[in-house]
Motif scaffolding. Structure first.
Motif, PDB file in Angstrom:
ATOM      1  N   ASN A  69       3.815   6.484  -5.130  1.00  0.00           N
ATOM      2  CA  ASN A  69       2.951   6.938  -4.029  1.00  0.00           C
ATOM      3  C   ASN A  69       3.541   6.680  -2.657  1.00  0.00           C
ATOM      4  O   ASN A  69       2.998   7.146  -1.656  1.00  0.00           O
ATOM      5  CB  ASN A  69       1.583   6.257  -4.137  1.00  0.00           C
ATOM      6  CG  ASN A  69       0.542   6.894  -3.235  1.00  0.00           C
ATOM      7  OD1 ASN A  69       0.386   8.113  -3.227  1.00  0.00           O
ATOM      8  ND2 ASN A  69      -0.151   6.053  -2.464  1.00  0.00           N
ATOM      9  N   SER A  70       4.640   5.947  -2.579  1.00  0.00           N
ATOM     10  CA  SER A  70       5.219   5.583  -1.288  1.00  0.00           C
ATOM     11  C   SER A  70       6.060   6.719  -0.736  1.00  0.00           C
ATOM     12  O   SER A  70       7.112   7.066  -1.276  1.00  0.00           O
ATOM     13  CB  SER A  70       6.081   4.319  -1.417  1.00  0.00           C
ATOM     14  OG  SER A  70       6.740   4.035  -0.194  1.00  0.00           O
ATOM     15  N   PHE A 212       8.764  -0.512   6.691  1.00  0.00           N
ATOM     16  CA  PHE A 212       8.166  -1.812   7.036  1.00  0.00           C
ATOM     17  C   PHE A 212       7.069  -1.679   8.084  1.00  0.00           C
ATOM     18  O   PHE A 212       6.071  -2.399   8.038  1.00  0.00           O
ATOM     19  CB  PHE A 212       9.257  -2.775   7.520  1.00  0.00           C
ATOM     20  CG  PHE A 212      10.108  -3.315   6.414  1.00  0.00           C
ATOM     21  CD1 PHE A 212       9.698  -4.409   5.670  1.00  0.00           C
ATOM     22  CD2 PHE A 212      11.328  -2.730   6.105  1.00  0.00           C
ATOM     23  CE1 PHE A 212      10.482  -4.911   4.641  1.00  0.00           C
ATOM     24  CE2 PHE A 212      12.118  -3.219   5.080  1.00  0.00           C
ATOM     25  CZ  PHE A 212      11.698  -4.313   4.340  1.00  0.00           C
ATOM     26  N   ALA A 213       7.228  -0.758   9.029  1.00  0.00           N
ATOM     27  CA  ALA A 213       6.215  -0.576  10.063  1.00  0.00           C
ATOM     28  C   ALA A 213       4.910  -0.027   9.492  1.00  0.00           C
ATOM     29  O   ALA A 213       3.814  -0.364   9.960  1.00  0.00           O
ATOM     30  CB  ALA A 213       6.742   0.356  11.158  1.00  0.00           C
ATOM     31  N   SER A 214       5.018   0.829   8.469  1.00  0.00           N
ATOM     32  CA  SER A 214       3.817   1.415   7.869  1.00  0.00           C
ATOM     33  C   SER A 214       3.092   0.462   6.932  1.00  0.00           C
ATOM     34  O   SER A 214       1.930   0.679   6.585  1.00  0.00           O
ATOM     35  CB  SER A 214       4.200   2.685   7.092  1.00  0.00           C
ATOM     36  OG  SER A 214       5.032   2.357   5.983  1.00  0.00           O
ATOM     37  N   GLY A 215       3.763  -0.598   6.495  1.00  0.00           N
ATOM     38  CA  GLY A 215       3.163  -1.558   5.584  1.00  0.00           C
ATOM     39  C   GLY A 215       3.256  -1.152   4.126  1.00  0.00           C
ATOM     40  O   GLY A 215       2.733  -1.869   3.254  1.00  0.00           O
ATOM     41  N   GLU A 216       3.924  -0.022   3.849  1.00  0.00           N
ATOM     42  CA  GLU A 216       4.026   0.434   2.456  1.00  0.00           C
ATOM     43  C   GLU A 216       4.867  -0.514   1.606  1.00  0.00           C
ATOM     44  O   GLU A 216       4.737  -0.526   0.381  1.00  0.00           O
ATOM     45  CB  GLU A 216       4.609   1.848   2.402  1.00  0.00           C
ATOM     46  CG  GLU A 216       3.631   2.942   2.805  1.00  0.00           C
ATOM     47  CD  GLU A 216       4.171   4.329   2.512  1.00  0.00           C
ATOM     48  OE1 GLU A 216       5.309   4.422   2.008  1.00  0.00           O
ATOM     49  OE2 GLU A 216       3.471   5.318   2.784  1.00  0.00           O
ATOM     50  N   ASN A 222       3.390  -3.647  -6.700  1.00  0.00           N
ATOM     51  CA  ASN A 222       2.312  -3.154  -7.562  1.00  0.00           C
ATOM     52  C   ASN A 222       2.619  -1.741  -8.073  1.00  0.00           C
ATOM     53  O   ASN A 222       2.305  -1.405  -9.222  1.00  0.00           O
ATOM     54  CB  ASN A 222       0.982  -3.144  -6.785  1.00  0.00           C
ATOM     55  CG  ASN A 222       0.465  -4.542  -6.525  1.00  0.00           C
ATOM     56  OD1 ASN A 222       0.726  -5.468  -7.297  1.00  0.00           O
ATOM     57  ND2 ASN A 222      -0.280  -4.708  -5.438  1.00  0.00           N
ATOM     58  N   GLU A 223       3.219  -0.936  -7.220  1.00  0.00           N
ATOM     59  CA  GLU A 223       3.584   0.419  -7.631  1.00  0.00           C
ATOM     60  C   GLU A 223       4.587   0.383  -8.778  1.00  0.00           C
ATOM     61  O   GLU A 223       4.481   1.158  -9.743  1.00  0.00           O
ATOM     62  CB  GLU A 223       4.165   1.174  -6.433  1.00  0.00           C
ATOM     63  CG  GLU A 223       4.529   2.623  -6.717  1.00  0.00           C
ATOM     64  CD  GLU A 223       5.072   3.333  -5.488  1.00  0.00           C
ATOM     65  OE1 GLU A 223       6.284   3.652  -5.465  1.00  0.00           O
ATOM     66  OE2 GLU A 223       4.296   3.569  -4.549  1.00  0.00           O
ATOM     67  N   MET A 224       5.542  -0.505  -8.677  1.00  0.00           N
ATOM     68  CA  MET A 224       6.550  -0.666  -9.726  1.00  0.00           C
ATOM     69  C   MET A 224       5.904  -1.172 -11.025  1.00  0.00           C
ATOM     70  O   MET A 224       6.227  -0.711 -12.119  1.00  0.00           O
ATOM     71  CB  MET A 224       7.631  -1.642  -9.247  1.00  0.00           C
ATOM     72  CG  MET A 224       8.793  -1.810 -10.204  1.00  0.00           C
ATOM     73  SD  MET A 224       9.935  -3.107  -9.633  1.00  0.00           S
ATOM     74  CE  MET A 224      10.273  -2.567  -7.953  1.00  0.00           C
ATOM     75  N   LYS A 225       4.969  -2.092 -10.885  1.00  0.00           N
ATOM     76  CA  LYS A 225       4.314  -2.692 -12.048  1.00  0.00           C
ATOM     77  C   LYS A 225       3.423  -1.692 -12.775  1.00  0.00           C
ATOM     78  O   LYS A 225       3.330  -1.710 -14.005  1.00  0.00           O
ATOM     79  CB  LYS A 225       3.495  -3.911 -11.593  1.00  0.00           C
ATOM     80  CG  LYS A 225       2.847  -4.681 -12.731  1.00  0.00           C
ATOM     81  CD  LYS A 225       2.105  -5.899 -12.188  1.00  0.00           C
ATOM     82  CE  LYS A 225       1.456  -6.688 -13.318  1.00  0.00           C
ATOM     83  NZ  LYS A 225       0.734  -7.886 -12.803  1.00  0.00           N
ATOM     84  N   ASN A 226       2.773  -0.805 -12.009  1.00  0.00           N
ATOM     85  CA  ASN A 226       1.821   0.143 -12.583  1.00  0.00           C
ATOM     86  C   ASN A 226       2.442   1.508 -12.895  1.00  0.00           C
ATOM     87  O   ASN A 226       1.718   2.434 -13.275  1.00  0.00           O
ATOM     88  CB  ASN A 226       0.642   0.336 -11.628  1.00  0.00           C
ATOM     89  CG  ASN A 226      -0.139  -0.943 -11.402  1.00  0.00           C
ATOM     90  OD1 ASN A 226      -0.294  -1.755 -12.327  1.00  0.00           O
ATOM     91  ND2 ASN A 226      -0.641  -1.133 -10.188  1.00  0.00           N
ATOM     92  N   TYR A 227       3.729   1.624 -12.726  1.00  0.00           N
ATOM     93  CA  TYR A 227       4.401   2.901 -13.007  1.00  0.00           C
ATOM     94  C   TYR A 227       4.254   3.226 -14.488  1.00  0.00           C
ATOM     95  O   TYR A 227       4.480   2.363 -15.350  1.00  0.00           O
ATOM     96  CB  TYR A 227       5.880   2.794 -12.624  1.00  0.00           C
ATOM     97  CG  TYR A 227       6.604   4.110 -12.476  1.00  0.00           C
ATOM     98  CD1 TYR A 227       6.302   4.967 -11.423  1.00  0.00           C
ATOM     99  CD2 TYR A 227       7.597   4.491 -13.373  1.00  0.00           C
ATOM    100  CE1 TYR A 227       6.977   6.177 -11.268  1.00  0.00           C
ATOM    101  CE2 TYR A 227       8.279   5.693 -13.229  1.00  0.00           C
ATOM    102  CZ  TYR A 227       7.961   6.537 -12.176  1.00  0.00           C
ATOM    103  OH  TYR A 227       8.624   7.731 -12.032  1.00  0.00           O
ATOM    104  N   GLU A 228       3.873   4.460 -14.811  1.00  0.00           N
ATOM    105  CA  GLU A 228       3.527   4.829 -16.186  1.00  0.00           C
ATOM    106  C   GLU A 228       4.661   4.571 -17.177  1.00  0.00           C
ATOM    107  O   GLU A 228       4.425   4.147 -18.303  1.00  0.00           O
ATOM    108  CB  GLU A 228       3.134   6.313 -16.244  1.00  0.00           C
ATOM    109  CG  GLU A 228       1.801   6.613 -15.592  1.00  0.00           C
ATOM    110  CD  GLU A 228       1.411   8.060 -15.768  1.00  0.00           C
ATOM    111  OE1 GLU A 228       2.010   8.726 -16.642  1.00  0.00           O
ATOM    112  OE2 GLU A 228       0.515   8.525 -15.054  1.00  0.00           O
TER     113      GLU A 228
END
Length: 335
Positions: A69-70, A212-216, A222-228
């Motif tokens: 999603n990033s 880094f400025a966007s905070g993503e 978590n995105e890596m952990k929840n990747y299907e």
């Protein structure tokens, strides 16, 4: 008594002609080797562009489909100031996105005409029209499986961002060619790699600041952990996407260096209809008549552009022959 000079015979003439024929044979052989090497380079750069673009586009779609999603992370692995393209790919259906991306060919033709002195011949115009139609046909295919359900506001954002990205990419190609012609003025392939390194370095710094400025960056774990497909698949997707885009960059800049920015963009546009074919093989998408016609038009347009380059090559050879005419054998006969 002074001896009379022996008159020239056919044997004398043949002996005098042999060195000239040898020189001509060497020159012809050398010219053929140069052309052969050039076409091999063109084939290699074209393969880099088509393979790199196709693989990277499919991996980019896979990233979002599997839970990525990033936007900044997806842009970072492209490293070509491609945030606008990322918005378009995220908010638009694939066919609509491809259609708008095809507009970069028209933008590039315009910029090349004013910045690079590109001549728009009938064969080149035919190539541009065919390749544009080839990509435009993709909008009429059934996209029910790949359509992105977004609000009207996000759709408009994706549309505007993709158009702006297409214009910006076309301008970047023309400016790169202008830099080769007016500033760098070098025939070494080192300048090609230097150009790629410097462009990607600047782009990477800007993208990292945005990440880094966007905070993503806080959500990456978590995105890596929840990747299907799992964490390893997530990492490999990003790594191979980055590698594929770098291969594409090498081919793209190489074609600009050897031919022109417009030719580089033609090859890139040729690859747009190729992605659906790979999608049939790897993602089990359906192949329909529209996709087949799109592929045939793309090949036709590409052939038209190559034929124009063949005509230019013949014209250049004729010009060289006029500047350096062959030695008239009658001068040897009369000496």
């Amino acid at each position: 008594m002074k001896q009379l000079q022996e008159p020239a015979t056919d044997n004398n003439f043949e002996e005098a002609k042999q060195p000239l024929e040898t020189t001509q044979d060497v020159r012809t052989s050398s010219s053929w080797l140069v052309q052969y090497k050039w076409w091999i380079q063109m084939a290699l750069f074209t393969t880099f562009v088509l393979a790199g673009q196709s693989v990277a586009t499919m991996l980019g779609r896979l990233y979002f489909d599997k839970g990525g999603n990033s936007k900044w992370m997806a842009t970072l692995v492209q490293t070509a100031d491609c945030l606008l393209y990322t918005f378009g790919l995220k908010y638009l259906p694939v066919s609509t996105y491809s259609l708008i991306c095809a507009s970069q060919l028209a933008f590039n033709a315009l910029f090349s005409y004013f910045l690079n002195g590109q001549k728009i011949t009938p064969y080149i115009a035919n190539s541009l029209v065919l390749l544009s139609f080839s990509s435009s046909l993709l909008v009429f295919q059934s996209d029910s499986e790949d359509s992105v359900k977004t609000s009207r506001s996000k759709y408009i954002i994706g549309f505007v961002c993709t158009v702006a990205a297409s214009a910006g990419y076309a301008l970047m190609l023309s400016v790169t060619q202008l830099a080769f012609q007016k500033i760098l003025k070098s025939e070494s392939y080192r300048v090609v790699f230097d150009m790629i390194v410097y462009q990607n370095m600047i782009a990477s710094v800007i993208i990292l600041v945005g990440l880094f400025a966007s905070g993503e960056w806080k959500d990456i774990k978590n995105e890596m952990k929840n990747y299907e497909s799992g964490t390893i698949s997530y990492i490999m997707n990003l790594v191979w996407t980055a590698i594929s885009w770098q291969v594409f960059s090498i081919g793209c800049v190489g074609l600009i260096f050897e031919v022109s920015s417009l030719f580089s963009n033609v090859i890139s546009t040729l690859g747009i209809p190729i992605v659906p074919v790979f999608a049939v093989v790897f993602f089990h998408d359906k192949m329909n008549g529209v996709k087949v016609i799109s592929m045939l038009l793309a090949i036709w347009g590409f052939t038209s552009y190559i034929y124009q380059h063949y005509l230019d090559d013949l014209q250049e050879k004729q010009r060289i022959e006029n500047v350096n005419p062959e030695v008239d054998l009658t001068t040897i006969r009369n000496s």
